[in-house]
Design a protein around this motif. Sequence first.
Motif, PDB file in Angstrom:
ATOM      1  N   PHE A 125       7.689  -7.760 -24.474  1.00 54.20           N
ATOM      2  CA  PHE A 125       6.675  -9.136 -23.293  1.00 54.20           C
ATOM      3  C   PHE A 125       7.596  -8.382 -21.914  1.00 54.20           C
ATOM      4  O   PHE A 125       7.929  -8.239 -20.723  1.00 54.20           O
ATOM      5  N   MET A 126       9.617  -8.189 -22.351  1.00 57.31           N
ATOM      6  CA  MET A 126      10.315  -8.182 -21.100  1.00 57.31           C
ATOM      7  C   MET A 126       9.900  -6.515 -20.491  1.00 57.31           C
ATOM      8  O   MET A 126      10.362  -6.578 -19.303  1.00 57.31           O
ATOM      9  N   PRO A 127      10.393  -6.068 -21.119  1.00 54.13           N
ATOM     10  CA  PRO A 127       9.740  -4.295 -20.743  1.00 54.13           C
ATOM     11  C   PRO A 127       8.503  -4.245 -19.727  1.00 54.13           C
ATOM     12  O   PRO A 127       8.175  -3.706 -18.608  1.00 54.13           O
ATOM     13  N   MET A 128       7.329  -5.028 -20.477  1.00 50.73           N
ATOM     14  CA  MET A 128       6.791  -4.777 -19.992  1.00 50.73           C
ATOM     15  C   MET A 128       6.429  -5.588 -18.464  1.00 50.73           C
ATOM     16  O   MET A 128       5.923  -5.555 -17.960  1.00 50.73           O
ATOM     17  N   LEU A 132       6.304  -4.448 -14.419  1.00 46.55           N
ATOM     18  CA  LEU A 132       4.763  -5.143 -13.946  1.00 46.55           C
ATOM     19  C   LEU A 132       5.190  -5.440 -12.026  1.00 46.55           C
ATOM     20  O   LEU A 132       4.638  -5.286 -11.987  1.00 46.55           O
ATOM     21  N   ASN A 133       6.699  -5.869 -12.477  1.00 48.47           N
ATOM     22  CA  ASN A 133       7.148  -6.269 -11.220  1.00 48.47           C
ATOM     23  C   ASN A 133       7.268  -4.763  -9.844  1.00 48.47           C
ATOM     24  O   ASN A 133       6.957  -4.649  -9.033  1.00 48.47           O
ATOM     25  N   LEU A 134       7.619  -3.770 -10.811  1.00 47.32           N
ATOM     26  CA  LEU A 134       7.466  -1.958  -9.834  1.00 47.32           C
ATOM     27  C   LEU A 134       6.208  -1.895  -9.376  1.00 47.32           C
ATOM     28  O   LEU A 134       5.930  -1.321  -9.170  1.00 47.32           O
ATOM     29  N   ARG A 165      12.586 -12.042  -8.226  1.00 43.16           N
ATOM     30  CA  ARG A 165      12.142 -11.092  -7.835  1.00 43.16           C
ATOM     31  C   ARG A 165      10.886 -10.351  -7.891  1.00 43.16           C
ATOM     32  O   ARG A 165      10.276  -9.752  -7.032  1.00 43.16           O
ATOM     33  N   PHE A 166       9.998 -11.384  -8.558  1.00 44.97           N
ATOM     34  CA  PHE A 166       8.424 -11.051  -8.924  1.00 44.97           C
ATOM     35  C   PHE A 166       8.064 -11.834  -8.599  1.00 44.97           C
ATOM     36  O   PHE A 166       7.702 -12.945  -8.740  1.00 44.97           O
ATOM     37  N   PRO A 167       6.880 -11.704  -7.413  1.00 49.18           N
ATOM     38  CA  PRO A 167       6.375 -13.088  -6.684  1.00 49.18           C
ATOM     39  C   PRO A 167       5.384 -13.817  -7.264  1.00 49.18           C
ATOM     40  O   PRO A 167       4.981 -14.773  -7.843  1.00 49.18           O
TER      41      PRO A 167
END
Lengths: 240, 79
Positions: A125-128, A132-134, A165-167
């Motif tokens: 889930f960390m790279p996912m 998703l943030n991008l 940083r990921f609202p």
Amino acid sequence: MHNFPRPQIIKASVTLKEFLNPRVLKLNFTYTNTDEIVFLPGQFVSIKVAESKYRSYSICSSPIDTKNLSIVAAVTHDGIGANYLRSLDLRDQVEMIGPSGRFVLPQQLENDLFFVATGTGIAPFMPMLEQLNLMSSNFTIKLLFGVRDENELFFMEELKALATRFPNFECFVCFSQNIPDKFEGNEKVLAKKGRVTEYIDYQTEGSQYFLCGNRFMIEEVMNKLTSNGVDSTRVYHEKF
Amino acid sequence: MQEQTRLVKSIFVNPSKCIGAATCLAMAPKAFDLNKEGISEVLPTYLENSDDELIRAAKGCPSHAIVLLGQDNKEIPLD
């Protein structure tokens, strides 16, 4: 349809070996037989841990870094994979096959996503979450991260930084045994007392669920979701 | 004539166990490939890999999804 990279033999050297808590070891590898490897967030590699023996580990590092990858593994038990990973030293050469697996994000985000992990099941889930943030969507991304107590915590700084940083991202850390008196979270990384199964939102309209970790948790969550009206085709889980 | 001397007669991959690790492709590339779901399947050219390569591929599968049958149609023990 995703363009899945074809798995290949990867040779790599250990560039970091760090215990993130008393049980969980993080290892970083730099490729030595190829300049770069492209993987999709959620994919895994199978490391050669003995002659003709492989063990699979989800990649927990950023897909943007094509020169290195990282894994995390619980290594305190006596197992062929755990023993091998514990024995590794910096600069040791390892062989692995990958990237493999189809436990990846949908190509287009059309609804809220729920991630449910226990222990090192958080790795894919960390790279996912990075991806998703991008993607900068408006959909809610919720992570339920189950541990027994604070001794099993790891990746907290990474999750807090991501939440900052990921609202649309929020994370509930669920303590099944002892909730710590002082939890170092933030306004979007919150501690909850109890198991992850107690905090699942049952959304029947399009949301997708990704599960990784203890197989009993996966079975229980899948049963709860489907018995609460969630279509099983919207529930994905890693198979190892 | 050559096939009669082979230890391995046939191969099965259990799709519910296969995780798509692809270790079998690396060890026996004439015997296995991934289908469009990312699950390993047996190729008709599997006997172009040696018995040793097929046994190593089966032993190496991290999810123990590969079964090898001998000429007597019995499962070949891997350990």
